[in-house]
Design a protein around this motif. Structure first.
Motif, short mmCIF file in Angstrom:
data_model
loop_
_atom_site.label_atom_id
_atom_site.label_comp_id
_atom_site.label_asym_id
_atom_site.label_seq_id
_atom_site.Cartn_x
_atom_site.Cartn_y
_atom_site.Cartn_z
N TRP A 46 0.83 -1.21 0.00
CA TRP A 46 0.00 0.00 0.00
C TRP A 46 0.86 1.26 0.00
N HIS A 47 1.92 1.26 0.82
CA HIS A 47 2.83 2.40 0.85
C HIS A 47 3.38 2.70 -0.54
N ALA A 48 3.82 1.65 -1.22
CA ALA A 48 4.42 1.84 -2.54
C ALA A 48 3.42 2.40 -3.53
N LEU A 49 2.21 1.85 -3.55
CA LEU A 49 1.19 2.32 -4.47
C LEU A 49 0.73 3.73 -4.12
N ALA A 50 0.61 4.01 -2.81
CA ALA A 50 0.17 5.33 -2.38
C ALA A 50 1.20 6.40 -2.71
N PRO A 55 1.86 -0.77 -10.17
CA PRO A 55 2.09 -2.12 -9.63
C PRO A 55 3.40 -2.74 -10.11
N ALA A 56 3.75 -2.51 -11.39
CA ALA A 56 5.00 -3.07 -11.92
C ALA A 56 6.22 -2.46 -11.24
N LYS A 57 6.19 -1.12 -11.06
CA LYS A 57 7.32 -0.43 -10.41
C LYS A 57 7.40 -0.84 -8.94
N ALA A 58 6.25 -0.94 -8.27
CA ALA A 58 6.25 -1.36 -6.87
C ALA A 58 6.83 -2.77 -6.73
N ALA A 59 6.52 -3.64 -7.68
CA ALA A 59 7.03 -5.01 -7.64
C ALA A 59 8.56 -5.04 -7.76
N ILE A 60 9.09 -4.20 -8.65
CA ILE A 60 10.55 -4.15 -8.83
C ILE A 60 11.22 -3.66 -7.55
N ASP A 61 10.66 -2.60 -6.95
CA ASP A 61 11.25 -2.05 -5.73
C ASP A 61 11.18 -3.06 -4.58
N LEU A 62 10.05 -3.74 -4.43
CA LEU A 62 9.90 -4.69 -3.34
C LEU A 62 10.73 -5.95 -3.58
N ALA A 63 10.94 -6.28 -4.85
CA ALA A 63 11.78 -7.44 -5.17
C ALA A 63 13.20 -7.23 -4.66
N ARG A 64 13.68 -6.00 -4.77
CA ARG A 64 15.02 -5.70 -4.27
C ARG A 64 15.08 -5.88 -2.75
N VAL A 65 14.00 -5.52 -2.07
CA VAL A 65 13.97 -5.60 -0.61
C VAL A 65 13.93 -7.05 -0.15
N PHE A 66 13.08 -7.87 -0.80
CA PHE A 66 12.86 -9.24 -0.34
C PHE A 66 13.74 -10.27 -1.04
N ALA A 70 10.55 -10.27 -9.24
CA ALA A 70 9.57 -9.20 -9.35
C ALA A 70 8.23 -9.72 -9.88
N ARG A 71 8.28 -10.72 -10.78
CA ARG A 71 7.04 -11.25 -11.34
C ARG A 71 6.15 -11.84 -10.24
N ARG A 72 6.78 -12.53 -9.29
CA ARG A 72 6.01 -13.11 -8.19
C ARG A 72 5.37 -12.02 -7.34
N ILE A 73 6.13 -10.97 -7.05
CA ILE A 73 5.59 -9.88 -6.23
C ILE A 73 4.50 -9.14 -6.98
N ILE A 77 0.81 -8.35 -5.66
CA ILE A 77 0.20 -7.02 -5.66
C ILE A 77 -1.16 -7.06 -6.35
N LYS A 78 -1.23 -7.77 -7.45
CA LYS A 78 -2.49 -7.89 -8.17
C LYS A 78 -3.55 -8.53 -7.28
N HIS A 79 -3.19 -9.61 -6.60
CA HIS A 79 -4.14 -10.29 -5.73
C HIS A 79 -4.54 -9.41 -4.55
N PHE A 80 -3.57 -8.64 -4.02
CA PHE A 80 -3.86 -7.73 -2.91
C PHE A 80 -4.89 -6.69 -3.32
N ILE A 81 -4.70 -6.06 -4.49
CA ILE A 81 -5.64 -5.04 -4.96
C ILE A 81 -7.01 -5.66 -5.21
N GLU A 82 -7.05 -6.83 -5.83
CA GLU A 82 -8.32 -7.49 -6.10
C GLU A 82 -9.05 -7.83 -4.81
N ASP A 83 -8.31 -8.28 -3.80
CA ASP A 83 -8.93 -8.62 -2.53
C ASP A 83 -9.51 -7.39 -1.85
N CYS A 84 -8.74 -6.30 -1.84
CA CYS A 84 -9.24 -5.05 -1.25
C CYS A 84 -10.52 -4.59 -1.94
N GLU A 85 -10.47 -4.55 -3.26
CA GLU A 85 -11.62 -4.06 -4.02
C GLU A 85 -12.84 -4.96 -3.83
#
Length: 392
Positions: A46-50, A55-66, A70-73, A77-85
């Motif tokens: 949420w922080h990254a998107l906010a 979503p693609a850029k957030a995945a790249i940034d979080l991939a570096r952290v974890f 990036a494809r997995r992240i 992210i896609k599932h997270f957004i779908e679940d929230c909505e």
């Protein structure tokens, strides 16, 4: 307690505000009053998107952290957004402008073998209420738990009428003026109960109302939430037999800054607990049984004098679980775990639910130690509970 900007990715997320709580993400949709809790990973997404990342850029940034692809992240992210909505849309489809989140207890009409009157008077504490209902099922829902406090000859201080609206909902009218309503007729019980509590304590600012038992001793209260079958009522009854004041079994009203208000209506004892509770209250064996949600139960009248006890600060939250195969044990749980358990059940944080009210509740929840207790012997469990107050 940090505020996070609203997420710009799609509707209905664009209108959602958020708070970081105990490392987790709490989302609030003020249009529906829905509160959602997500993991620390969800908070990072949420922080990254906010912050404006796609979503693609957030995945790249979080991939570096974890250190994961990036494809997995990006899939996460896609599932997270779908679940929230999905969860927020689901709430929007079922909400109304005045729908309560606390549901009816569900006493069955005629549980005592007699039809409930459509109008009667009760004295709760120092206030006498004249209650009248347009629908018999509404009358039955309130008459059964409150008939113990009937006072037919006392002049009423407050007149409450519960009427059906033109749309088929429910309206609560006090002394000739509508105070609250809902398009959901099943909300009648919770609406009236809320107004009774608010009339008993008009000077208080409410923090929350939730499904929980409450006991108190030595100027401190313990909040005991629990779903049906958790052993909550059995534990509450046993604590009341061990010098705790009985504040309530199924409904807890909390005032700012976190004080429990007495609501000592009769406790409902399920058939499986009759023997255990009857050891402390022999009168239970002579009590007539009734059916609630299809199961046999008996009413146990405790602590009517508690109506006049002043609000007591909640010093601990205890989530009990009857587990016959396990030794009695009490373990600390995190504020986020406590919140997750409370959100699984009935909880009311005001109407309308605002960010300020949610934050006030979360700040209180961070301050109060929370525990889970698994027990197989309720008497042993009751002896362990006072330790929680010494530790707080």
């Amino acid at each position: 307690m940090n505020k996070v900007p609203s997420c710009p990715v799609g509707e209905p997320l664009a209108e959602v505000t958020s708070v970081v709580f105990d490392g987790h993400l709490v989302l609030l949709d003020e249009r529906t009053g829905r509160v959602l809790l997500y993991s620390p990973t969800g908070s990072l997404i949420w922080h990254a998107l906010a912050a404006g990342a796609s979503p693609a850029k957030a995945a790249i940034d979080l991939a570096r952290v974890f250190g994961v692809p990036a494809r997995r992240i990006e899939e996460d992210i896609k599932h997270f957004i779908e679940d929230c909505e999905h969860r927020l849309r689901e709430a929007a489809e079922t909400c109304s402008s005045q729908t309560e989140s606390i549901e009816s207890i569900g006493w069955e009409a005629g549980a005592t073998g007699n039809a409930s009157p459509l109008q009667w008077r009760v004295t709760l504490g120092a206030i006498t209420f004249d209650l009248s209902f347009e629908r018999p099922e509404w009358a039955a829902a309130l008459h059964f738990p409150l008939c113990r406090f009937a006072s037919p000859t006392t002049a009423p201080d407050v007149r409450i009428e519960v009427r059906e609206t033109a749309e088929g909902g429910v309206s609560v009218i006090e002394n000739g003026k509508e105070t609250i309503s809902s398009i959901e007729p099943e909300a009648a019980f919770s609406l009236v109960r809320r107004r009774l509590v608010e009339n008993l304590h008009p000077e208080l600012d409410w923090l929350a109302m939730l499904h929980a038992g409450v006991v108190a001793t030595d100027g401190a209260a313990i909040l005991i939430p629990g779903r049906s079958g958790s052993g909550k009522s059995t534990l509450v009854a046993t604590l009341a037999a061990n010098d705790f004041y009985y504040f309530g079994d199924d409904f807890a009203a909390l005032a700012v800054p976190g004080e429990a208000i007495p609501w000592p209506v009769p406790l409902s004892v399920k058939e499986a607990s009759w023997r255990l509770v009857g050891e402390h209250y022999p009168v239970l064996s002579q009590t007539v049984a009734f059916r609630s949600r299809g199961r046999l139960a008996k009413q146990l009248h405790l602590g009517a004098a508690s109506w006049n006890i002043p609000p007591q600060p909640v010093k601990a939250i205890l989530f009990p679980s009857y587990s016959p195969a396990e030794e009695t044990a009490i373990n600390s749980i995190t504020p986020a775990d406590a919140l997750a358990r409370l959100l699984e059940d009935r909880i009311w944080l005001g109407f309308p639910v605002t960010r300020e009210k949610v934050v006030a509740f979360l700040e209180w929840l961070e301050r109060v130690p929370a525990y889970e207790m698994r027990y197989r012997d309720v008497n042993e469990a009751a002896l362990r509970v006072p330790q929680l107050l010494k530790a707080s």
